[in-house]
Design a protein around this motif. Structure first.
Motif, PDB file in Angstrom:
ATOM      1  N   THR A 149      50.512 -33.325   9.734  1.00 18.46           N
ATOM      2  CA  THR A 149      51.215 -34.122   8.723  1.00 18.46           C
ATOM      3  C   THR A 149      50.424 -34.285   7.429  1.00 18.46           C
ATOM      4  O   THR A 149      50.764 -35.116   6.583  1.00 18.46           O
ATOM      5  N   ASN A 150      49.364 -33.498   7.271  1.00 20.62           N
ATOM      6  CA  ASN A 150      48.569 -33.534   6.039  1.00 20.62           C
ATOM      7  C   ASN A 150      49.270 -32.689   4.974  1.00 20.62           C
ATOM      8  O   ASN A 150      49.061 -31.483   4.866  1.00 20.62           O
ATOM      9  N   ALA A 151      50.112 -33.342   4.184  1.00 22.19           N
ATOM     10  CA  ALA A 151      50.945 -32.633   3.207  1.00 22.19           C
ATOM     11  C   ALA A 151      50.112 -31.939   2.140  1.00 22.19           C
ATOM     12  O   ALA A 151      50.443 -30.835   1.680  1.00 22.19           O
ATOM     13  N   ASN A 152      49.016 -32.570   1.716  1.00 22.20           N
ATOM     14  CA  ASN A 152      48.142 -31.973   0.703  1.00 22.20           C
ATOM     15  C   ASN A 152      47.526 -30.675   1.212  1.00 22.20           C
ATOM     16  O   ASN A 152      47.419 -29.684   0.482  1.00 22.20           O
ATOM     17  N   VAL A 207      56.437 -22.188   4.154  1.00 24.68           N
ATOM     18  CA  VAL A 207      57.246 -23.306   3.642  1.00 24.68           C
ATOM     19  C   VAL A 207      58.172 -23.845   4.724  1.00 24.68           C
ATOM     20  O   VAL A 207      58.397 -25.056   4.813  1.00 24.68           O
ATOM     21  N   ASN A 208      58.705 -22.958   5.541  1.00 24.56           N
ATOM     22  CA  ASN A 208      59.552 -23.411   6.658  1.00 24.56           C
ATOM     23  C   ASN A 208      58.758 -24.279   7.628  1.00 24.56           C
ATOM     24  O   ASN A 208      59.266 -25.275   8.162  1.00 24.56           O
ATOM     25  N   ASP A 209      57.496 -23.914   7.854  1.00 22.72           N
ATOM     26  CA  ASP A 209      56.635 -24.728   8.721  1.00 22.72           C
ATOM     27  C   ASP A 209      56.347 -26.079   8.067  1.00 22.72           C
ATOM     28  O   ASP A 209      56.261 -27.114   8.753  1.00 22.72           O
ATOM     29  N   MET A 210      56.205 -26.077   6.739  1.00 19.85           N
ATOM     30  CA  MET A 210      56.021 -27.334   6.012  1.00 19.85           C
ATOM     31  C   MET A 210      57.232 -28.243   6.191  1.00 19.85           C
ATOM     32  O   MET A 210      57.094 -29.461   6.352  1.00 19.85           O
ATOM     33  N   GLU A 211      58.406 -27.635   6.154  1.00 16.78           N
ATOM     34  CA  GLU A 211      59.636 -28.417   6.287  1.00 16.78           C
ATOM     35  C   GLU A 211      59.676 -29.150   7.631  1.00 16.78           C
ATOM     36  O   GLU A 211      60.146 -30.287   7.726  1.00 16.78           O
ATOM     37  N   SER A 222      59.830 -34.661   4.033  1.00 14.21           N
ATOM     38  CA  SER A 222      60.203 -35.583   2.955  1.00 14.21           C
ATOM     39  C   SER A 222      59.130 -35.714   1.878  1.00 14.21           C
ATOM     40  O   SER A 222      59.233 -36.567   0.998  1.00 14.21           O
ATOM     41  N   SER A 223      58.128 -34.876   1.937  1.00 11.31           N
ATOM     42  CA  SER A 223      56.977 -35.031   1.043  1.00 11.31           C
ATOM     43  C   SER A 223      57.181 -34.366  -0.313  1.00 11.31           C
ATOM     44  O   SER A 223      57.976 -33.431  -0.464  1.00 11.31           O
ATOM     45  N   PHE A 224      56.451 -34.863  -1.279  1.00 11.65           N
ATOM     46  CA  PHE A 224      56.364 -34.229  -2.605  1.00 11.65           C
ATOM     47  C   PHE A 224      55.900 -32.785  -2.459  1.00 11.65           C
ATOM     48  O   PHE A 224      56.447 -31.861  -3.072  1.00 11.65           O
ATOM     49  N   GLU A 225      54.896 -32.582  -1.615  1.00  9.66           N
ATOM     50  CA  GLU A 225      54.270 -31.269  -1.469  1.00  9.66           C
ATOM     51  C   GLU A 225      55.243 -30.235  -0.927  1.00  9.66           C
ATOM     52  O   GLU A 225      55.278 -29.093  -1.401  1.00  9.66           O
ATOM     53  N   TYR A 226      56.044 -30.624   0.068  1.00  7.64           N
ATOM     54  CA  TYR A 226      57.021 -29.681   0.624  1.00  7.64           C
ATOM     55  C   TYR A 226      58.052 -29.291  -0.423  1.00  7.64           C
ATOM     56  O   TYR A 226      58.363 -28.106  -0.602  1.00  7.64           O
ATOM     57  N   LYS A 266      63.646 -33.249  -6.671  1.00  6.77           N
ATOM     58  CA  LYS A 266      63.225 -34.193  -5.640  1.00  6.77           C
ATOM     59  C   LYS A 266      61.728 -34.467  -5.735  1.00  6.77           C
ATOM     60  O   LYS A 266      61.287 -35.624  -5.625  1.00  6.77           O
ATOM     61  N   ALA A 267      60.940 -33.414  -5.954  1.00  3.19           N
ATOM     62  CA  ALA A 267      59.492 -33.595  -6.105  1.00  3.19           C
ATOM     63  C   ALA A 267      59.188 -34.511  -7.283  1.00  3.19           C
ATOM     64  O   ALA A 267      58.314 -35.381  -7.203  1.00  3.19           O
TER      65      ALA A 267
END
Length: 390
Positions: A55-58, A92-96, A101-105, A126-127
């Motif tokens: 869950t580390n979006a950065n 990116v799919n893995d990020m999703e 719901s993150s800015f990064e995704y 959205k970002a």
């Protein structure tokens, strides 16, 4: 005793090397350029951060960005373009799944499709809603504002970029001079990040030369944008779609200067000296008889002009050149700054020759010293020194 000291020294070096192996922010390749080995190391380090916490979006965003750089730069990667694109979309799919719901995704999803599919601009939107003041948004939001002709949006993020402290002072200095040397209401063709964004930043933040219209050769390939901009500039619409094939795209770029020069309001047209990649280089070659070097840009004209007079005026009166002699700014893009500054060399050498012929030895020597300062440590240094020894 010496042997013991050597062992201690080696252990200290190894220890410092291990400590130094920490993940670092991955900047745009147009802003900061590192070695391929550095990017490979960062790829492993950021993947390690993800493995510690999904869950580390950065970490996800930096991992995506470093993988994107490697896909472009790693010559040992023999995958097809389709395979590389699928690989990045997979990240990116893995990020999703991990940080939906993150800015990064949302930013990564937008970057993965980019300007080629404006139907996905909702991800960028959205970002921006999640973190409206994040400097990572600046280039994409500026593009969106420019393409949609929402100049207020473009200027808002150009100002944010400037106030964030993440702009390159050297690039701002260089592009200030580019603009300072253009005639009123000029149309300037640019080709990349470092000859486009700094101009919009200076126009927005400093109000400098807002009369100049910038046409980036990548953005102008977007039909809806091109149609809007051409109408604003009094340029006739195209009778063909340059994005339909590579051949038509090359034809369009070769004809672009002439197309723009036919504008109804007689705005002068320039091509930035930074037009040096393969396609824009061909545009330069195709239009060479009608291009006149006036400083850091070529003026397009089908009738002869006294470009030496314009060259002298720009370097003697219009350009701010002190930063070439004394540059004390910590600039994250310093390598790019040194490279772009070599664009001064050809016009300066022409002025040097002119001053020598005119017997203005002091002016000639001053120009020579500036050129030698610019090329110091570059690939051009030896060639330039040989020229001055003739």
């Amino acid at each position: 005793m010496k042997t013991v000291l050597k062992v201690i020294f080696l252990l200290a070096v190894l220890h410092s090397t291990v400590i130094a192996q920490t993940p670092e922010t991955i900047h745009s390749y147009a802003k900061v350029r590192k070695s391929i080995d550095w990017y490979r190391q960062q790829q492993k380090l950021w993947k390690g951060e993800i493995d510690k916490s999904q869950t580390n979006a950065n970490a996800w965003l930096n991992y995506f960005r470093v993988c994107r750089v490697l896909v472009r730069l790693d010559t040992t990667d023999k995958r097809t373009n389709e395979e590389k694109s699928s690989y990045l979309h997979g990240i990116v799919n893995d990020m999703e799944k991990a940080v939906p719901s993150s800015f990064e995704y949302n930013l990564a999803r937008w970057i993965s499709v980019g300007l080629g599919d404006m139907s996905k601009v909702n991800y960028l939107q959205k970002a921006a809603e999640l973190q409206p003041d994040n400097p990572m948004l600046c280039s994409d939001m500026i593009n969106w504002g420019e393409i949609s002709r929402d100049i207020a949006k473009r200027d808002k993020y150009a100002k944010l970029w400037f106030t964030s402290g993440e702009t390159s002072a050297g690039m701002l200095n260089y592009n200030y001079n580019v603009m300072a040397g253009l005639k009123e209401n000029a149309i300037l063709i640019t080709t990349g990040d470092n000859d486009t964004y700094p101009i919009w930043i200076l126009q927005a933040e400093k109000g400098f030369r807002k009369d100049i219209a910038v046409i980036n050769t990548s953005l102008i390939m977007i039909k809806e944008y091109r149609d809007k901009l051409f109408k604003e500039l009094g340029v006739a619409p195209l009778t063909y779609d340059p994005s339909a094939s590579g051949e038509l795209g090359a034809k369009f770029k070769n004809e672009l200067l002439n197309i723009l020069a036919a504008n109804k309001t007689n705005r002068p047209v320039y091509l930035a000296l930074t037009a040096s990649n393969e396609c824009e280089g061909k545009m330069l070659e195709a239009n060479a008889p009608n291009l006149y070097l006036t400083g850091l840009a070529y003026e397009y004209s089908t009738t002869a002009i006294d470009n030496m007079a314009l060259l002298k005026k720009n370097f003697e009166q219009n350009y701010a050149l002190d930063y070439l002699d004394k540059y004390f700014v910590a600039d994250v893009s310093i390598d790019f700054v040194k490279h772009v500054n070599t664009n001064y060399v050809v016009p300066m050498v022409k002025l040097y020759d002119h001053y020598m012929l005119a017997g203005q030895i002091q002016l000639a020597e001053g120009m020579k010293q500036k050129v030698l300062k610019i090329v110091e440590g570059t690939d051009e240094e030896n060639e330039v020194k040989k020229y001055f020894k003739k």
